[in-house]
Structures are given as structure tokens and as C-alpha cells.
Design an enzyme around this catalytic site. Structure first.
Site, short mmCIF file in Angstrom:
data_model
loop_
_atom_site.label_atom_id
_atom_site.label_comp_id
_atom_site.label_asym_id
_atom_site.label_seq_id
_atom_site.Cartn_x
_atom_site.Cartn_y
_atom_site.Cartn_z
CG ASP A 30 -2.35 0.94 1.13
OD1 ASP A 30 -3.42 0.47 1.15
OD2 ASP A 30 -2.13 2.10 1.17
CB ILE A 31 0.72 4.33 -2.03
CG1 ILE A 31 1.62 5.10 -3.13
CG2 ILE A 31 0.00 5.03 -1.64
CD1 ILE A 31 1.87 5.67 -4.40
CG ASN A 83 -12.26 -0.44 4.12
OD1 ASN A 83 -12.81 -1.76 4.38
ND2 ASN A 83 -11.27 -0.35 3.96
N GLY A 89 -15.24 2.73 3.96
CA GLY A 89 -14.33 3.63 3.57
C GLY A 89 -13.14 3.01 2.57
CD GLN A 90 -14.94 -0.33 -2.77
OE1 GLN A 90 -16.02 -0.69 -2.47
NE2 GLN A 90 -14.03 -0.88 -3.43
CG HIS A 96 -8.61 -3.34 -2.36
ND1 HIS A 96 -10.09 -2.86 -3.05
CD2 HIS A 96 -8.86 -2.22 -1.22
CE1 HIS A 96 -9.58 -1.46 -2.26
NE2 HIS A 96 -9.18 -1.24 -1.66
CG HIS A 98 -6.96 -3.14 2.97
ND1 HIS A 98 -6.34 -2.00 3.24
CD2 HIS A 98 -8.37 -2.80 2.65
CE1 HIS A 98 -7.38 -1.30 2.32
NE2 HIS A 98 -8.36 -1.91 1.88
#
Ligand code: 5GP
Ligand code: ZN
Length: 110
Positions: A30-31, A83, A89-90, A96, A98
Site C-alpha cells: 500500500d502506498i 471495504n 471506507g472504500q 481488494h 488489505h
């Protein structure tokens, strides 16, 4: 899908720190990590969210990727999160999972 950041990562159009790749799935860091280890596992094919995912066997492939990634990184305790929808919270509408690890997690999540 055009203008989907995760489609572009999956097709290598834009760079990401890949940790896993199979025929149908990629895993990358994750960035904006929310834990010491924060990885996203996505199908190469675009589905906006779990609501749109019609090929449920793909969920098995995504979870298999989670198992392979955590095994490879020697992570035994971790949280997985999907999410679905804005209020959940998407923010990126390409499904995806997490993987979060490396710190104590709170429950219930905020
Ligand atoms: P969501 O809130 O949709 O469940 O999670 C989206 C995640 O994607 C966030 O944790 C966010 O930091 C991550 N993200 C957004 N854009 C990029 C990107 O361009 N590259 C990477 N590696 N992660 C991204
Ligand atoms: Zn996409």
C-alpha cells in the site's frame, strides 16, 4: 478498466512494490501504509467491489494469495479487510483485500 489505478498496477502501467503475482492476482504494498506491513491483494480483472464480483472462485484465489504472501513474509498474525462501499471506507473501486500486520490491532475497527 480505464482510469482504474489498480487495473493500471495489475497491468504494470504504473509502478508498485509487487510482492506476489499469479495468473489472475497481484499483491503489492500500500502506498500509504496503516501498519508496518500493509499489502493489497487484487484480481487482475476489474470488479468494482465485492458486490460486483460474480466469479466467487476468484475469492478463493485472492485468499490463497493472502496465505502465500503471509507465509513468504513469515507473518502469522495479521488482519484482512475488504471495504465495500464509501461508508465502509472504500476509496478505490477495484476490489481488494488489505493485509495489515506488525502492530496490535483494535476492535471494533473505526
Ligand atoms: P480502500 O480505502 O479502498 O479500502 O483502500 C484503498 C487503498 O489503496 C488505500 O489504503 C490507499 O492507500 C491505497 N492506494 C491508493 N492509491 C494507491 C496507489 O497508487 N498505489 C498503491 N500501492 N496503493 C494505493
Ligand atoms: Zn480496476
Amino acid at each position: 478498466m480505464e482510469d482504474c489505478i489498480f487495473c493500471k498496477i495489475a497491468s504494470k502501467e504504473i509502478p508498485a512494490k509487487l510482492v506476489y503475482e499469479s495468473e489472475n492476482v497481484v499483491g503489492f504494498r500500500d502506498i500509504n501504509p496503516q501498519a508496518p506491513t500493509h499489502i493489497l491483494v487484487v484480481p487482475k480483472k476489474h470488479f468494482a467491489s465485492l458486490n460486483e464480483l460474480d466469479d466467487i472462485s476468484l475469492m478463493g484465489e485472492l485468499l490463497n494469495a493472502v496465505k502465500k504472501i503471509t507465509k513468504k513474509l513469515e507473518i502469522q498474525e495479521y488482519r484482512t479487510v475488504i471495504n465495500t462501499g464509501k461508508s465502509a471506507g472504500q476509496e478505490v473501486f477495484h476490489i481488494h483485500i488489505h493485509i495489515l500486520a506488525g502492530r496490535d490491532m483494535k476492535w471494533p475497527p473505526g
